[in-house]
Structure formats: structure tokens, C-alpha cells
Design a protein around this motif. Structure first.
Motif, PDB file in Angstrom:
ATOM      1  N   TRP A  42       0.825  -1.208   0.000  1.00 19.23           N
ATOM      2  CA  TRP A  42       0.000   0.000   0.000  1.00 19.23           C
ATOM      3  C   TRP A  42       0.857   1.256   0.000  1.00 19.23           C
ATOM      4  N   VAL A  43       2.064   1.160   0.560  1.00 21.70           N
ATOM      5  CA  VAL A  43       2.996   2.290   0.504  1.00 21.70           C
ATOM      6  C   VAL A  43       3.394   2.549  -0.939  1.00 21.70           C
ATOM      7  N   ILE A  44       3.745   1.486  -1.648  1.00 19.10           N
ATOM      8  CA  ILE A  44       4.125   1.623  -3.056  1.00 19.10           C
ATOM      9  C   ILE A  44       2.958   2.174  -3.876  1.00 19.10           C
ATOM     10  N   ALA A  45       1.742   1.721  -3.582  1.00 16.75           N
ATOM     11  CA  ALA A  45       0.564   2.177  -4.323  1.00 16.75           C
ATOM     12  C   ALA A  45       0.331   3.677  -4.122  1.00 16.75           C
ATOM     13  N   ILE A  46       0.427   4.139  -2.872  1.00 11.68           N
ATOM     14  CA  ILE A  46       0.193   5.562  -2.600  1.00 11.68           C
ATOM     15  C   ILE A  46       1.302   6.411  -3.203  1.00 11.68           C
ATOM     16  N   VAL A  47       2.548   5.948  -3.089  1.00 14.38           N
ATOM     17  CA  VAL A  47       3.668   6.681  -3.684  1.00 14.38           C
ATOM     18  C   VAL A  47       3.477   6.794  -5.198  1.00 14.38           C
ATOM     19  N   ALA A  48       3.030   5.706  -5.817  1.00 16.01           N
ATOM     20  CA  ALA A  48       2.781   5.727  -7.262  1.00 16.01           C
ATOM     21  C   ALA A  48       1.681   6.719  -7.618  1.00 16.01           C
ATOM     22  N   LEU A  49       0.692   6.857  -6.752  1.00 17.71           N
ATOM     23  CA  LEU A  49      -0.419   7.771  -7.000  1.00 17.71           C
ATOM     24  C   LEU A  49       0.002   9.232  -6.837  1.00 17.71           C
ATOM     25  N   MET A  50       0.952   9.467  -5.939  1.00 21.97           N
ATOM     26  CA  MET A  50       1.379  10.840  -5.661  1.00 21.97           C
ATOM     27  C   MET A  50       2.048  11.508  -6.869  1.00 21.97           C
ATOM     28  N   SER A  51       2.735  10.719  -7.692  1.00 24.06           N
ATOM     29  CA  SER A  51       3.440  11.306  -8.841  1.00 24.06           C
ATOM     30  C   SER A  51       2.494  11.986  -9.826  1.00 24.06           C
ATOM     31  N   PRO A  52       1.448  11.304 -10.346  1.00 27.00           N
ATOM     32  CA  PRO A  52       0.529  11.998 -11.255  1.00 27.00           C
ATOM     33  C   PRO A  52      -0.263  13.101 -10.569  1.00 27.00           C
ATOM     34  N   ILE A  53      -0.558  12.934  -9.258  1.00 31.82           N
ATOM     35  CA  ILE A  53      -1.271  14.000  -8.551  1.00 31.82           C
ATOM     36  C   ILE A  53      -0.427  15.270  -8.524  1.00 31.82           C
ATOM     37  N   SER A  54       0.877  15.117  -8.273  1.00 33.00           N
ATOM     38  CA  SER A  54       1.756  16.291  -8.251  1.00 33.00           C
ATOM     39  C   SER A  54       1.788  16.981  -9.614  1.00 33.00           C
ATOM     40  N   LEU A  55       1.775  16.198 -10.691  1.00 32.62           N
ATOM     41  CA  LEU A  55       1.775  16.778 -12.034  1.00 32.62           C
ATOM     42  C   LEU A  55       0.439  17.438 -12.356  1.00 32.62           C
ATOM     43  N   TRP A  56      -0.645  16.876 -11.854  1.00 33.81           N
ATOM     44  CA  TRP A  56      -1.960  17.487 -12.042  1.00 33.81           C
ATOM     45  C   TRP A  56      -2.023  18.846 -11.335  1.00 33.81           C
ATOM     46  N   LEU A  57      -1.502  18.906 -10.124  1.00 31.01           N
ATOM     47  CA  LEU A  57      -1.450  20.178  -9.392  1.00 31.01           C
ATOM     48  C   LEU A  57      -0.550  21.179 -10.112  1.00 31.01           C
ATOM     49  N   ALA A 289      19.517   3.849   0.962  1.00 23.87           N
ATOM     50  CA  ALA A 289      19.588   3.485  -0.457  1.00 23.87           C
ATOM     51  C   ALA A 289      18.250   2.958  -0.958  1.00 23.87           C
ATOM     52  N   ALA A 290      17.571   2.144  -0.129  1.00 25.56           N
ATOM     53  CA  ALA A 290      16.281   1.586  -0.539  1.00 25.56           C
ATOM     54  C   ALA A 290      15.238   2.677  -0.703  1.00 25.56           C
ATOM     55  N   ILE A 291      15.204   3.623   0.233  1.00 25.11           N
ATOM     56  CA  ILE A 291      14.269   4.746   0.120  1.00 25.11           C
ATOM     57  C   ILE A 291      14.533   5.525  -1.160  1.00 25.11           C
ATOM     58  N   THR A 292      15.810   5.766  -1.438  1.00 27.94           N
ATOM     59  CA  THR A 292      16.190   6.526  -2.628  1.00 27.94           C
ATOM     60  C   THR A 292      15.781   5.809  -3.903  1.00 27.94           C
ATOM     61  N   VAL A 293      16.065   4.513  -3.982  1.00 22.87           N
ATOM     62  CA  VAL A 293      15.732   3.732  -5.181  1.00 22.87           C
ATOM     63  C   VAL A 293      14.227   3.728  -5.419  1.00 22.87           C
ATOM     64  N   LEU A 294      13.450   3.483  -4.372  1.00 22.84           N
ATOM     65  CA  LEU A 294      11.994   3.429  -4.525  1.00 22.84           C
ATOM     66  C   LEU A 294      11.425   4.805  -4.868  1.00 22.84           C
ATOM     67  N   TYR A 295      11.927   5.839  -4.219  1.00 21.51           N
ATOM     68  CA  TYR A 295      11.443   7.202  -4.472  1.00 21.51           C
ATOM     69  C   TYR A 295      11.634   7.574  -5.942  1.00 21.51           C
ATOM     70  N   HIS A 296      12.790   7.228  -6.480  1.00 23.91           N
ATOM     71  CA  HIS A 296      13.057   7.560  -7.876  1.00 23.91           C
ATOM     72  C   HIS A 296      12.332   6.610  -8.829  1.00 23.91           C
ATOM     73  N   ALA A 297      12.430   5.292  -8.553  1.00 23.56           N
ATOM     74  CA  ALA A 297      11.943   4.296  -9.516  1.00 23.56           C
ATOM     75  C   ALA A 297      10.429   4.326  -9.677  1.00 23.56           C
ATOM     76  N   ILE A 298       9.694   4.453  -8.577  1.00 23.50           N
ATOM     77  CA  ILE A 298       8.229   4.408  -8.669  1.00 23.50           C
ATOM     78  C   ILE A 298       7.715   5.583  -9.501  1.00 23.50           C
ATOM     79  N   GLY A 299       8.164   6.776  -9.168  1.00 26.56           N
ATOM     80  CA  GLY A 299       7.740   7.939  -9.935  1.00 26.56           C
ATOM     81  C   GLY A 299       8.206   7.873 -11.378  1.00 26.56           C
ATOM     82  N   TYR A 300       9.413   7.368 -11.585  1.00 27.22           N
ATOM     83  CA  TYR A 300       9.976   7.266 -12.935  1.00 27.22           C
ATOM     84  C   TYR A 300       9.102   6.368 -13.814  1.00 27.22           C
ATOM     85  N   VAL A 301       8.760   5.204 -13.307  1.00 24.41           N
ATOM     86  CA  VAL A 301       7.977   4.237 -14.093  1.00 24.41           C
ATOM     87  C   VAL A 301       6.585   4.782 -14.394  1.00 24.41           C
ATOM     88  N   VAL A 302       5.913   5.314 -13.376  1.00 28.46           N
ATOM     89  CA  VAL A 302       4.541   5.801 -13.551  1.00 28.46           C
ATOM     90  C   VAL A 302       4.491   6.964 -14.535  1.00 28.46           C
TER      91      VAL A 302
END
Length: 330
Positions: A42-57, A289-302
């Protein structure tokens, strides 16, 4: 392929490689994988959702900031924004900014000058918000107390930029005259370029004369950054004492890494700088390192996936981006 393009690609790869080397040299890749696997779905899901929301704003704010002109319209700004960030993820030298300019010109009929001015102003506002994310945590996070002089410096910069905006809102004509007179500090061969840049910026500042619009721009600006704060906070939610101010500081450091030019998708630069920022907060090793990888990768892919879909839907070509970049450079 032009020599300049080859240099940009080569430079981007070198910078990205250097950043990744700094990032991985003192961590165990297997441990990073373990930390990533332990991240809740659910953390990954919410993080993935935040990227398009930020672009919409961001698109909402862009709509408010763009000037009102005859024969122009402000439809489809979200798709343009998504494409721009996706292009930045794939190509070096921030070519996504050129994509935003050419799409706004082709689809919405704004001039290249107005388009570039809106992007320069957007960058200035984002930088102001990021400054607050740097100096506020220094006063509230114990592990950052050694950075107090740095916090005071960033706070002064934040206040100074706000004063510039306020001064222009109250004395626009006087500000324009003073800005013109200050051109003597710049070599003459650059006078025309700086005058053009000034006119581009001014054309996107009509909203500043409305208290309501200024308030909305400020709220949207912090809402955009808050999306990223939520992302880092969620990724570090299992860490003791990792709260909002820590997340703000991490986001500001990530922005510093993303601001380094050439590297496509901020690969390497964002990783190395964000890892350093998390280290200052006491988050070390594979956890940071894990926080950094996930922060970049999730937003990057979405964002990249959404951008590719919009890219082909709107029938934009890379030749169009190249032509726009050339016009911007002129």
C-alpha cells in the motif's frame, strides 16, 4: 547527429555513472533488495499515486500563471506536463522543457517566448519552496543542528525571493526600470538575451496583482512539493523519528540532485544527493539506499508510462522537440 547532441548524451552518461558509483560504493545491493521487499504494497501504491497527482497540481498552477491572450487556450496542460516529465526521464539535458514549450506553442497557440517564460517562472517558484524545505527542518530536527548557518542562509534566500515578488507586485513599473538599468553589469553581447528573458518572465506575472490568485499559486506550489514529502515520509515510515520535517529535508536534497543538468531521468545525481541528505538525517546504509531507489523508480515508471501514452496520442515527434529547443536557444 550533431556534435552538441553527442556531447550532451556523453556528458549525461558520465554524470549519471559518477552519481551511481557514489551511490552504490558503500552499500550492499542485496541488503537494498531486502529493504525494498519489506516495503508494504500500500505504501508503493500511494507513492505511485502521488506522482501523477503532483503533475496534475502543477498543471493547475501553470493554467493560472499563463497569461490571457487572444487566440490561445489552456486546455490539455496536464498531458503536456506529463509528456515533458517523461521526456526528461528518457533524454538528457532536460529536453522535456523544450517539449513543454513546443506543445504549448503548437496546441495552445502561446508563443515560444511566453512558454519559456512560464517555465522559468515555475522553476523560480519551485526553488523558493525548496529553500523553505531546506531551512525549516534545520530548526526542528535535532540531527541537523550543525547546519544552522546553512539554514539561516537558505532562510535569507527564501525571504529575499519573496521580497522580490512582493516588490514587483507593489511597484511593477519601477522594478522594470531598475532591472533595465542593471544591464550594465552584464556584457553587452548578452543584453538582448537578458531583455528577452525579462519580457518572457513579465508576461507570466499578471496573476501577481491579484491577492486571490497569488494565494492560490502559493497553495498549489506547496501542495505540489507536499506530494513528494508524502512519498518520502511513507517510504521511511518504519524509521523511528522520521516525520514531516525529515521528509521535507529529503525532498529538498532530492531536488538538488535533480537540478544537476544532463543526466537523463536524474539517474545517479538524484540518487547520490538524496542518499547524502538522508545520511544527514541519520538514515544510513542500505535503508537510505532503498528509500532513494523506490522514491526515484516508482515515480519514474509511472510518469514515463503515462508520458509515452500521451506522447503518441498527441502525435508529437522528437524532431518537433529539437526544433523547439533550437528556437529556445535562439
Amino acid at each position: 547527429m550533431k556534435v552538441s547532441s553527442i556531447v550532451q548524451i556523453a556528458g549525461g552518461l558520465i554524470i549519471a555513472s559518477a552519481g551511481l558509483y557514489i551511490f552504490f560504493k558503500d552499500v550492499d545491493i542485496k541488503e537494498i533488495g531486502v529493504h525494498i521487499q519489506q516495503t508494504e504494497w500500500w505504501v508503493i501504491a500511494i507513492v505511485a499515486l502521488m506522482s501523477p497527482i503532483s503533475l496534475w497540481l502543477r498543471a493547475l498552477r501553470w493554467r493560472l500563471m499563463l497569461p490571457k491572450r487572444e487566440n490561445t487556450h489552456k486546455h490539455g496542460l496536464f498531458s503536456i506536463t506529463v509528456i515533458a516529465f517523461a521526456v526528461n526521464n528518457i533524454l538528457p539535458a532536460r529536453l522535456g522543457e523544450a517539449a513543454r514549450a513546443v506543445l504549448l506553442w503548437r496546441r495552445n497557440k502561446f508563443t515560444i517566448a511566453e512558454s519559456v517564460g512560464s517555465l522559468v517562472l515555475e522553476r523560480a517558484i519551485d526553488s523558493t519552496v525548496f529553500l523553505s524545505c531546506l531551512f525549516l527542518p534545520v530548526f526542528f530536527v535535532g540531527s541537523l543542528e550543525n547546519l544552522l548557518p546553512w539554514g539561516v542562509f537558505c532562510g535569507a534566500g527564501f525571504a529575499g525571493i519573496l521580497m522580490v515578488f512582493l516588490f514587483y507586485a507593489i511597484f511593477p513599473d519601477f522594478t522594470k526600470k531598475m532591472s533595465s538599468k542593471m544591464l550594465f553589469l552584464i556584457p553587452k553581447k548578452f543584453h538582448d538575451r537578458f531583455k528577452k528573458l525579462g519580457n518572457e518572465l513579465i508576461s507570466n506575472l499578471d496573476w501577481i496583482f491579484s491577492l486571490r490568485k497569488s494565494f492560490v499559486v502559493a497553495v498549489l506550489s506547496y501542495a505540489i512539493i507536499f506530494c513528494y514529502v508524502v512519498m518520502i515520509w511513507l517510504l521511511g515510515i518504519k524509521l523511528s523519528g522520521f516525520a514531516v520535517f525529515e521528509s521535507m529535508f529529503g525532498v529538498a536534497f532530492a531536488a538538488l540532485g535533480a537540478a544537476i543538468p544532463l543526466a537523463p531521468g536524474y539517474v545517479g545525481t538524484l540518487h547520490a544527493v538524496l542518499q547524502k541528505g538522508l545520511g544527514l538525517l541519520g538514515v544510513q546504509g542500505s535503508g537510505a539506499a532503498a528509500i532513494t531507489v523506490l522514491y526515484h523508480a516508482i515515480g519514474y515508471v509511472v510518469v514515463t508510462f503515462m508520458g509515452i501514452v500521451y506522447f503518441f496520442t498527441l502525435r508529437l515527434s522528437f524532431d518537433d522537440i529539437g526544433k523547439a529547443k533550437q528556437q529556445i536557444g535562439d
